[in-house]
Design a protein around this motif. Structure first.
Motif, short mmCIF file in Angstrom:
data_model
loop_
_atom_site.label_atom_id
_atom_site.label_comp_id
_atom_site.label_asym_id
_atom_site.label_seq_id
_atom_site.Cartn_x
_atom_site.Cartn_y
_atom_site.Cartn_z
N GLN A 112 -57.63 2.14 10.76
CA GLN A 112 -58.30 3.42 10.97
C GLN A 112 -59.47 3.63 10.01
N HIS A 113 -59.43 2.98 8.85
CA HIS A 113 -60.41 3.30 7.82
C HIS A 113 -61.28 2.14 7.34
N TYR A 114 -60.92 0.91 7.69
CA TYR A 114 -61.65 -0.23 7.12
C TYR A 114 -61.98 -1.28 8.15
N ASP A 115 -63.09 -1.95 7.92
CA ASP A 115 -63.39 -3.22 8.57
C ASP A 115 -63.07 -4.32 7.56
N MET A 116 -62.84 -5.53 8.04
CA MET A 116 -62.52 -6.61 7.11
C MET A 116 -63.02 -7.94 7.65
N LYS A 117 -63.23 -8.87 6.75
CA LYS A 117 -63.60 -10.24 7.14
C LYS A 117 -63.27 -11.16 5.98
N LEU A 118 -63.20 -12.45 6.29
CA LEU A 118 -63.01 -13.44 5.24
C LEU A 118 -64.33 -13.64 4.50
N GLU A 119 -64.24 -14.09 3.26
CA GLU A 119 -65.45 -14.38 2.51
C GLU A 119 -66.22 -15.49 3.21
N ASN A 120 -67.54 -15.47 3.07
CA ASN A 120 -68.41 -16.42 3.78
C ASN A 120 -67.98 -17.86 3.55
N GLY A 121 -67.88 -18.59 4.66
CA GLY A 121 -67.56 -20.01 4.56
C GLY A 121 -66.08 -20.32 4.38
N LYS A 122 -65.23 -19.29 4.33
CA LYS A 122 -63.81 -19.52 4.10
C LYS A 122 -63.01 -19.37 5.39
N VAL A 123 -61.86 -20.02 5.40
CA VAL A 123 -60.96 -19.93 6.55
C VAL A 123 -59.66 -19.28 6.10
N ARG A 124 -58.82 -18.96 7.08
CA ARG A 124 -57.54 -18.34 6.73
C ARG A 124 -56.78 -19.25 5.76
N PRO A 125 -56.31 -18.68 4.65
CA PRO A 125 -55.65 -19.52 3.64
C PRO A 125 -54.31 -20.06 4.11
N GLU A 126 -54.03 -21.29 3.73
CA GLU A 126 -52.73 -21.88 4.02
C GLU A 126 -51.67 -21.25 3.12
N SER A 127 -50.45 -21.19 3.62
CA SER A 127 -49.34 -20.69 2.81
C SER A 127 -48.87 -21.78 1.84
N VAL A 128 -48.19 -21.35 0.79
CA VAL A 128 -47.61 -22.27 -0.18
C VAL A 128 -46.20 -22.62 0.29
N LEU A 129 -45.88 -23.91 0.34
CA LEU A 129 -44.58 -24.37 0.79
C LEU A 129 -43.80 -24.94 -0.38
N ILE A 130 -42.62 -24.37 -0.65
CA ILE A 130 -41.74 -24.87 -1.71
C ILE A 130 -40.35 -25.02 -1.11
N GLY A 131 -39.91 -26.26 -0.93
CA GLY A 131 -38.63 -26.46 -0.27
C GLY A 131 -38.68 -25.87 1.12
N ASP A 132 -37.76 -24.95 1.41
CA ASP A 132 -37.77 -24.27 2.71
C ASP A 132 -38.45 -22.91 2.64
N MET A 133 -39.05 -22.57 1.51
CA MET A 133 -39.71 -21.28 1.33
C MET A 133 -41.16 -21.34 1.79
N ILE A 134 -41.68 -20.21 2.28
CA ILE A 134 -43.07 -20.08 2.69
C ILE A 134 -43.64 -18.83 2.01
N ILE A 135 -44.70 -19.00 1.23
CA ILE A 135 -45.27 -17.89 0.47
C ILE A 135 -46.76 -17.81 0.76
N PRO A 136 -47.26 -16.65 1.20
CA PRO A 136 -48.71 -16.53 1.44
C PRO A 136 -49.49 -16.66 0.14
N ASN A 137 -50.72 -17.09 0.25
CA ASN A 137 -51.58 -17.25 -0.93
C ASN A 137 -51.71 -15.90 -1.64
N THR A 138 -51.24 -15.84 -2.88
CA THR A 138 -51.19 -14.56 -3.59
C THR A 138 -52.50 -14.21 -4.30
N ASN A 139 -53.46 -15.13 -4.32
CA ASN A 139 -54.74 -14.88 -5.02
C ASN A 139 -55.91 -14.70 -4.07
#
Length: 498
Positions: A462-489
């Motif tokens: 309702q309040h914002y538009d958004m986009k990825l930074e120029n030249g970047k793609v959707r970040p891959e998640s971090v995989l540890i064992g059977d865990m999946i963690i989105p990129n926290t940075n």
């Protein structure tokens, strides 16, 4: 200042010491681990290297690939994974109905959750996730959550920003506004969860007979105790007050919380048996609820924002049109009925979860006692069982173009009269969508997580538009064992809606 510097150096030295001690006696543990995990099931990914902790390193680096390999090659067989913190097996889908129907006394999701986070050491013991906690979460109403989303959201790294918002909003539904507005509350909630995760990760890397030593040496355990003590000291007066009010009724059914005003704290007190109605036990369970509600929801919303920003011009307009249709410019009073009418938003969230689930394994259980599957396979007591939910959801036998992100896939399926409608909502499950679990022990907090996620995504759209930074793609998640963690940075660019 010198004291703080010295403390930081001490903690760094202590971490180095912990790792050094583990490696020095790693060779001794290998034979012990191989004896413990002897099995008659098909085994994938077992390393024959004699290097210390080769099996542990292989699991944490390649766990996702090993699960995928097992699913591709042995999808109709019971397979043991090389997880080193527990004996873990994955089952074919033909066992889904019977395993999902097993009671807590035979196969427990609460025990599996506690085991996953090394609850014996990190304080996330099975009692936190016991029957009163689950009943309290199931009973808590969600229609008033919209009034709690009064947040000035800023364009910074997505995960930390969402974590802050969800922690504060979640704690308000759990303990009420008097507590959540206090300055320590947010730091306590996020700090406790962060240190539980770090401690669990280290302990998972450690053979069981070494865990008491690592428990003493790792600083994360002491931080966990600090956060628990601070939470109890602050929340205990409120709990005692609510217990006294509860005990004023000789017929405790009359003390049932009034739905529109109740918090998780009230429901926990209502459902706890008399011998568990103490400030210590109630506070412990509140910590568990806050831990579960905060981080799984944060990770899911983070993934939703990543997928929105990656293709904003395609997905945002129809979502905004639906929001305008059902709630318009309404700031307060949004109800669960309003949210359930938004099929596009519900579908978008389910598709994000399908491609970016909370973990590679689903319908997790720990066998409380030995039992036998319908085909005669014997499951020993203490074994962790699950289904490879992440890879089932990516199988073309379940979905057309299963590896392609299609935001409104589930909306179309729900509108198709020839499609089985069971399991197509975000909070529901079926064989192709097992990420909340399945059957009688399905995640009880999924409705709260769904409402929080939808309300925040609505607020952002309702309040914002958004986009990825120029030249970047959707970040891959971090995989540890059977865990999946989105990129926290990872940072996403926002601006006021144009």
């Amino acid at each position: 200042m010198h004291f703080l510097i010295n403390c930081n150096r001490f903690i760094q030295d202590l971490n180095v010491a912990v790792v050094t001690i583990i490696v020095l006696i790693g060779t001794i543990s290998i034979k012990w681990m191989s004896r413990k995990h002897a099995t008659h099931f098909v085994v994938v990914g077992r390393k024959t290297s004699k290097l210390p902790f080769a099996a542990q390193i292989n699991w944490y680096r390649n766990g996702s690939a090993l699960i995928h390999d097992a699913y591709k090659k042995f999808r109709d067989e019971v397979v043991q994974l090389p997880a080193t913190d527990r004996q873990s097996i994955i089952l074919p889908l033909r066992y889904l109905i019977e395993v999902s129907a097993l009671p807590h006394s035979i196969a427990s999701v609460s025990q599996a959750t506690s085991d996953f986070f090394m609850g014996r050491w990190t304080t996330l013991h099975v009692g936190i996730f016991g029957r009163p906690t689950l009943d309290a979460i199931r009973s808590q109403h969600i229609s008033r959550l919209s009034r709690q989303l009064d947040v000035d959201w800023r364009p910074i790294a997505v995960h930390p920003a969402i974590l802050s918002i969800i922690s504060q909003t979640g704690m308000r539904t759990i303990v009420g506004p008097e507590v959540c507005r206090q300055s320590w509350c947010l730091k306590n909630s996020t700090g406790y969860a962060r240190n539980v995760f770090m401690a669990a990760t280290i302990l998972k890397f450690t053979p069981a007979f070494l865990q008491p030593l690592i428990f003493v040496l790792t600083p994360y355990i002491y931080r966990i105790q600090f956060y628990r003590h601070r939470f109890f000291k602050a929340i205990a007066p409120y709990i005692r007050q609510r217990i006294e009010l509860h005990n004023c009724y000789s017929d405790h059914s009359l003390s049932r919380p009034k739905t529109e005003h109740a918090h998780t704290l009230d429901w926990l007190i209502h459902y706890s048996p008399p011998d568990e109605l103490t400030p210590e036990i109630i506070a412990d369970r509140l910590m568990g609820v806050a831990f579960g509600a905060t981080h799984t929801t944060t990770n899911h919303i983070t993934n939703c924002i990543f997928d929105l920003a990656a293709n904003f011009e395609q997905w945002a307009p129809p979502l905004r049109e639906e929001i305008e249709q059902f709630i318009g410019s309404k700031k307060t009073g949004i109800t669960s009925a309003d949210l359930s009418n938004m099929w596009k938003l519900d579908s978008f969230m389910k598709e994000v979860q399908r491609l970016h689930p909370p973990g590679k394994l689903s319908v997790n259980r720990t066998a409380i006692k030995s039992f036998e599957l319908s085909t005669g396979e014997k499951i020993p007591s203490g074994v962790h069982i699950s289904f490879p939910g992440a890879f089932i959801s990516l199988d073309d036998s379940q979905f057309k173009d299963a590896k392609t992100f299609d935001a409104f896939r589930f909306e179309r399926l729900r509108k198709d009269p020839n499609t089985n409608q069971h399991g197509l909502r975000f909070t529901s499950s079926y064989a192709g969508s097992l990420h909340f679990g399945h059957g009688r022990q399905i995640c009880p907090g999924r409705f709260l997580g769904s409402a929080l996620s939808k309300l925040l995504i609505i607020e952002i759209l309702q309040h914002y538009d958004m986009k990825l930074e120029n030249g970047k793609v959707r970040p891959e998640s971090v995989l540890i064992g059977d865990m999946i963690i989105p990129n926290t940075n990872y940072k996403v660019l926002f601006r006021s809606r144009q």
